[in-house]
Design a protein around this motif. Structure first.
Motif, PDB file in Angstrom:
ATOM      1  N   MET A   1       0.854  -1.198   0.000  1.00  0.00           N
ATOM      2  CA  MET A   1       0.000   0.000   0.000  1.00  0.00           C
ATOM      3  C   MET A   1       0.886   1.243   0.000  1.00  0.00           C
ATOM      4  O   MET A   1       1.796   1.381   0.810  1.00  0.00           O
ATOM      5  N   THR A   2       0.665   2.157  -0.948  1.00  0.00           N
ATOM      6  CA  THR A   2       1.502   3.340  -1.060  1.00  0.00           C
ATOM      7  C   THR A   2       1.041   4.422  -0.094  1.00  0.00           C
ATOM      8  O   THR A   2      -0.049   4.363   0.482  1.00  0.00           O
ATOM      9  N   ASN A   3       1.898   5.441   0.037  1.00  0.00           N
ATOM     10  CA  ASN A   3       1.597   6.563   0.925  1.00  0.00           C
ATOM     11  C   ASN A   3       0.295   7.249   0.537  1.00  0.00           C
ATOM     12  O   ASN A   3      -0.480   7.674   1.386  1.00  0.00           O
ATOM     13  N   THR A   4       0.056   7.368  -0.779  1.00  0.00           N
ATOM     14  CA  THR A   4      -1.149   8.055  -1.234  1.00  0.00           C
ATOM     15  C   THR A   4      -2.392   7.196  -1.108  1.00  0.00           C
ATOM     16  O   THR A   4      -3.504   7.712  -1.117  1.00  0.00           O
ATOM     17  N   GLU A   5      -2.211   5.865  -0.985  1.00  0.00           N
ATOM     18  CA  GLU A   5      -3.356   4.969  -0.917  1.00  0.00           C
ATOM     19  C   GLU A   5      -3.800   4.695   0.519  1.00  0.00           C
ATOM     20  O   GLU A   5      -4.868   4.152   0.755  1.00  0.00           O
ATOM     21  N   ASP A 206      14.229  15.343   9.182  1.00  0.00           N
ATOM     22  CA  ASP A 206      15.353  15.216   8.256  1.00  0.00           C
ATOM     23  C   ASP A 206      14.785  14.774   6.903  1.00  0.00           C
ATOM     24  O   ASP A 206      14.529  15.587   6.044  1.00  0.00           O
ATOM     25  N   ARG A 207      14.567  13.496   6.733  1.00  0.00           N
ATOM     26  CA  ARG A 207      13.975  12.975   5.503  1.00  0.00           C
ATOM     27  C   ARG A 207      12.478  12.772   5.694  1.00  0.00           C
ATOM     28  O   ARG A 207      12.040  12.279   6.741  1.00  0.00           O
ATOM     29  N   PHE A 208      11.700  13.131   4.661  1.00  0.00           N
ATOM     30  CA  PHE A 208      10.256  12.901   4.728  1.00  0.00           C
ATOM     31  C   PHE A 208       9.710  12.741   3.321  1.00  0.00           C
ATOM     32  O   PHE A 208      10.376  13.043   2.333  1.00  0.00           O
ATOM     33  N   GLN A 209       8.499  12.238   3.240  1.00  0.00           N
ATOM     34  CA  GLN A 209       7.820  12.046   1.962  1.00  0.00           C
ATOM     35  C   GLN A 209       6.490  12.775   1.950  1.00  0.00           C
ATOM     36  O   GLN A 209       5.809  12.884   2.973  1.00  0.00           O
ATOM     37  N   ILE A 210       6.123  13.258   0.773  1.00  0.00           N
ATOM     38  CA  ILE A 210       4.770  13.747   0.524  1.00  0.00           C
ATOM     39  C   ILE A 210       4.267  12.933  -0.660  1.00  0.00           C
ATOM     40  O   ILE A 210       4.838  13.006  -1.748  1.00  0.00           O
ATOM     41  N   SER A 266      13.593  14.159  -5.858  1.00  0.00           N
ATOM     42  CA  SER A 266      12.502  13.504  -6.588  1.00  0.00           C
ATOM     43  C   SER A 266      12.000  14.382  -7.727  1.00  0.00           C
ATOM     44  O   SER A 266      12.178  15.596  -7.732  1.00  0.00           O
ATOM     45  N   ARG A 267      11.356  13.742  -8.686  1.00  0.00           N
ATOM     46  CA  ARG A 267      10.682  14.429  -9.782  1.00  0.00           C
ATOM     47  C   ARG A 267       9.291  13.824  -9.908  1.00  0.00           C
ATOM     48  O   ARG A 267       9.125  12.601  -9.879  1.00  0.00           O
ATOM     49  N   GLY A 268       8.309  14.681 -10.040  1.00  0.00           N
ATOM     50  CA  GLY A 268       6.950  14.164 -10.137  1.00  0.00           C
ATOM     51  C   GLY A 268       5.941  15.217  -9.738  1.00  0.00           C
ATOM     52  O   GLY A 268       6.256  16.414  -9.685  1.00  0.00           O
ATOM     53  N   ARG A 269       4.754  14.776  -9.416  1.00  0.00           N
ATOM     54  CA  ARG A 269       3.647  15.689  -9.158  1.00  0.00           C
ATOM     55  C   ARG A 269       3.194  15.594  -7.698  1.00  0.00           C
ATOM     56  O   ARG A 269       3.030  14.497  -7.165  1.00  0.00           O
ATOM     57  N   LEU A 270       3.023  16.754  -7.083  1.00  0.00           N
ATOM     58  CA  LEU A 270       2.458  16.849  -5.735  1.00  0.00           C
ATOM     59  C   LEU A 270       1.005  17.261  -5.836  1.00  0.00           C
ATOM     60  O   LEU A 270       0.635  18.078  -6.692  1.00  0.00           O
ATOM     61  N   ARG A 271       0.199  16.736  -4.920  1.00  0.00           N
ATOM     62  CA  ARG A 271      -1.216  17.091  -4.900  1.00  0.00           C
ATOM     63  C   ARG A 271      -1.663  17.398  -3.473  1.00  0.00           C
ATOM     64  O   ARG A 271      -1.277  16.687  -2.536  1.00  0.00           O
ATOM     65  N   LEU A 275      -0.602  12.427   1.885  1.00  0.00           N
ATOM     66  CA  LEU A 275      -0.062  12.234   3.220  1.00  0.00           C
ATOM     67  C   LEU A 275       1.400  12.659   3.296  1.00  0.00           C
ATOM     68  O   LEU A 275       2.156  12.530   2.338  1.00  0.00           O
ATOM     69  N   VAL A 276       1.759  13.177   4.470  1.00  0.00           N
ATOM     70  CA  VAL A 276       3.141  13.545   4.770  1.00  0.00           C
ATOM     71  C   VAL A 276       3.668  12.545   5.786  1.00  0.00           C
ATOM     72  O   VAL A 276       3.057  12.356   6.843  1.00  0.00           O
ATOM     73  N   ALA A 277       4.776  11.890   5.479  1.00  0.00           N
ATOM     74  CA  ALA A 277       5.326  10.862   6.355  1.00  0.00           C
ATOM     75  C   ALA A 277       6.795  11.150   6.616  1.00  0.00           C
ATOM     76  O   ALA A 277       7.584  11.310   5.674  1.00  0.00           O
ATOM     77  N   VAL A 278       7.183  11.216   7.883  1.00  0.00           N
ATOM     78  CA  VAL A 278       8.558  11.499   8.268  1.00  0.00           C
ATOM     79  C   VAL A 278       9.339  10.179   8.317  1.00  0.00           C
ATOM     80  O   VAL A 278       8.937   9.236   8.992  1.00  0.00           O
ATOM     81  N   ALA A 279      10.457  10.145   7.589  1.00  0.00           N
ATOM     82  CA  ALA A 279      11.290   8.937   7.561  1.00  0.00           C
ATOM     83  C   ALA A 279      12.424   8.978   8.571  1.00  0.00           C
ATOM     84  O   ALA A 279      12.832   7.939   9.091  1.00  0.00           O
ATOM     85  N   SER A 280      12.950  10.169   8.852  1.00  0.00           N
ATOM     86  CA  SER A 280      14.040  10.297   9.828  1.00  0.00           C
ATOM     87  C   SER A 280      14.049  11.707  10.398  1.00  0.00           C
ATOM     88  O   SER A 280      13.476  12.632   9.816  1.00  0.00           O
ATOM     89  N   HIS A 281      14.726  11.825  11.544  1.00  0.00           N
ATOM     90  CA  HIS A 281      14.817  13.127  12.231  1.00  0.00           C
ATOM     91  C   HIS A 281      16.272  13.574  12.312  1.00  0.00           C
ATOM     92  O   HIS A 281      17.199  12.765  12.215  1.00  0.00           O
ATOM     93  N   LYS A 282      16.451  14.865  12.468  1.00  0.00           N
ATOM     94  CA  LYS A 282      17.792  15.420  12.586  1.00  0.00           C
ATOM     95  C   LYS A 282      18.469  14.886  13.838  1.00  0.00           C
ATOM     96  O   LYS A 282      17.808  14.663  14.867  1.00  0.00           O
TER      97      LYS A 282
END
Length: 286
Positions: A1-5, A206-210, A266-271, A275-282
Motif C-alpha cells: 500500500m503506497t503513501n497516497t493509498e 530530516d527525511r520525509f515524503q509527501i 525527486s521528480r513528479g507531481r504533488l497534490r 499524506l506527509v510521512a517522516v522517515a528520519s529526524h535530525k
C-alpha cells in the motif's frame, strides 16, 4: 500500500496547501497540484525584477513591490497595482524566450538571465517609480543551494537559497496564539503547508515524503522584515509584528526562525491532500 493509498486518520499529517511565486518577492498563486522539478516547483520564482544595476529587488528594500498583485492567467499570470487602477494589468507568460540576455546578481550569485518583453520593463518602471527590468531564469542556468549543506548538488531558482519552504499549520497557530492580531500563512511565503503534528515539529525533520516524493529538511528559515508587511494593504506593522514576537521565542544565531528550507531529489507531481510521512529526524547537536 503506497503513501497516497493509505486511509487517512485524524492523526495523519496531510499536505493542505501548495503555493508558487512566479516572480521573486511578489505574491503567490495557490494551486491544488504542482510539478516538482530540479529547482523546485514548476514556475516558482523563475522571474526576477532587477534594478538599473541588474541587482535583484525585493520588498525588503522596495516596499512598493507589495502593491503588485499576481493572479493566474492562461499559461502565465497577470501583474496589477492595487493602488493604481489606471495601470492596466500586465500579462506575463510562465516562460520567456532567449532573444536578449544579461547577467544579474542575486545575493552573492551572478547568473545570466533572459529579458522579458520591453513593455514588461516599462510597466514595472512605472509601477515602482524607478528603472527596473524583468528577467527569467532558463533551464540552462546552474545556481546551487548552499554548498556546505548541499552534498547532493541541489539547484535553486531565484529563491533566496533553497527550492522549497515548508511550514506546519500548527506552527502558525502557535505564533498566532501569541499575537494581538493573527496573521495569515501568506506572510511567510511557504511552498508546502501541512496539517497535523505538533507546533514546530518540522524543525526536527530530516527525511520525509509527501505522497510518493522524497524531501529533505535542510535547515530552519531565518525570517526578515518582509514578514512585517501586510500583503493586503502593503503596509508595514508599526510594532514590527509578527517578527518581534517570533524573535522573542524563536531566535537562533541571531535570526527569528519560522519554517524549514527543503530540497528534493525527486521528480513528479504533488497534490493537495497527500499524506506527509517522516522517515528520519535530525541528529541532536551535542
Amino acid at each position: 500500500m503506497t503513501n497516497t493509498e493509505q486511509q487517512k486518520t485524524k492523526d495523519d499529517m496531510v499536505l493542505t496547501d501548495l503555493y508558487i511565486y512566479p516572480v521573486k518577492s511578489l505574491g503567490g498563486i495557490r494551486v491544488t497540484e504542482a510539478v516538482v522539478e530540479p529547482r523546485g516547483l514548476r514556475h516558482d520564482r523563475r522571474w526576477l525584477i532587477v534594478d538599473a544595476q541588474n541587482r535583484f529587488m525585493t520588498q525588503r528594500q522596495t516596499t512598493a513591490m507589495a502593491n503588485l498583485k499576481v493572479t493566474p492567467a492562461y499559461n502565465g499570470f497577470l501583474l496589477s497595482h492595487q493602488q493604481r487602477p489606471e495601470l492596466l494589468p500586465l500579462y506575463v507568460p510562465f516562460e520567456a524566450t532567449p532573444e536578449k540576455t544579461l547577467f544579474v546578481t542575486v545575493w552573492d550569485d551572478m547568473v545570466f538571465a533572459w529579458r522579458a518583453r520591453p513593455e514588461c520593463d516599462e510597466w514595472l518602471t512605472e509601477a515602482l517609480g524607478q528603472p527596473c527590468k524583468l528577467v527569467y531564469m532558463s533551464d540552462m542556468v546552474r545556481r546551487d543551494t548552499e554548498p556546505a549543506l548541499n552534498p547532493e548538488g541541489q539547484l535553486v531558482s531565484f529563491a533566496d537559497a533553497y527550492p522549497f519552504l515548508l511550514i506546519g499549520q500548527a506552527s502558525l497557530a502557535d505564533l498566532n496564539g501569541r499575537l494581538a492580531e493573527p496573521v495569515g500563512m501568506e506572510r511567510f511565503r511557504p511552498n508546502l503547508v501541512f496539517s497535523g503534528g505538533e507546533a514546530f515539529a518540522e524543525d526536527n525533520w530530516d527525511r520525509f515524503q509527501i505522497g510518493e516524493l522524497a524531501f529533505r529538511a535542510v535547515r530552519g528559515c531565518g525570517r526578515c522584515v518582509l514578514t512585517t508587511i501586510n500583503p493586503a494593504t502593503a503596509r508595514k506593522s508599526p510594532l514590527g509584528e509578527p517578527l518581534r514576537t517570533l524573535a522573542a521565542y524563536r531566535t537562533e544565531d541571531g535570526s527569528a526562525m519560522f519554517g524549514q528550507n527543503v530540497t528534493s531529489g525527486s521528480r513528479g507531481r504533488l497534490r493537495v491532500g497527500e499524506l506527509v510521512a517522516v522517515a528520519s529526524h535530525k541528529t541532536p547537536v551535542a
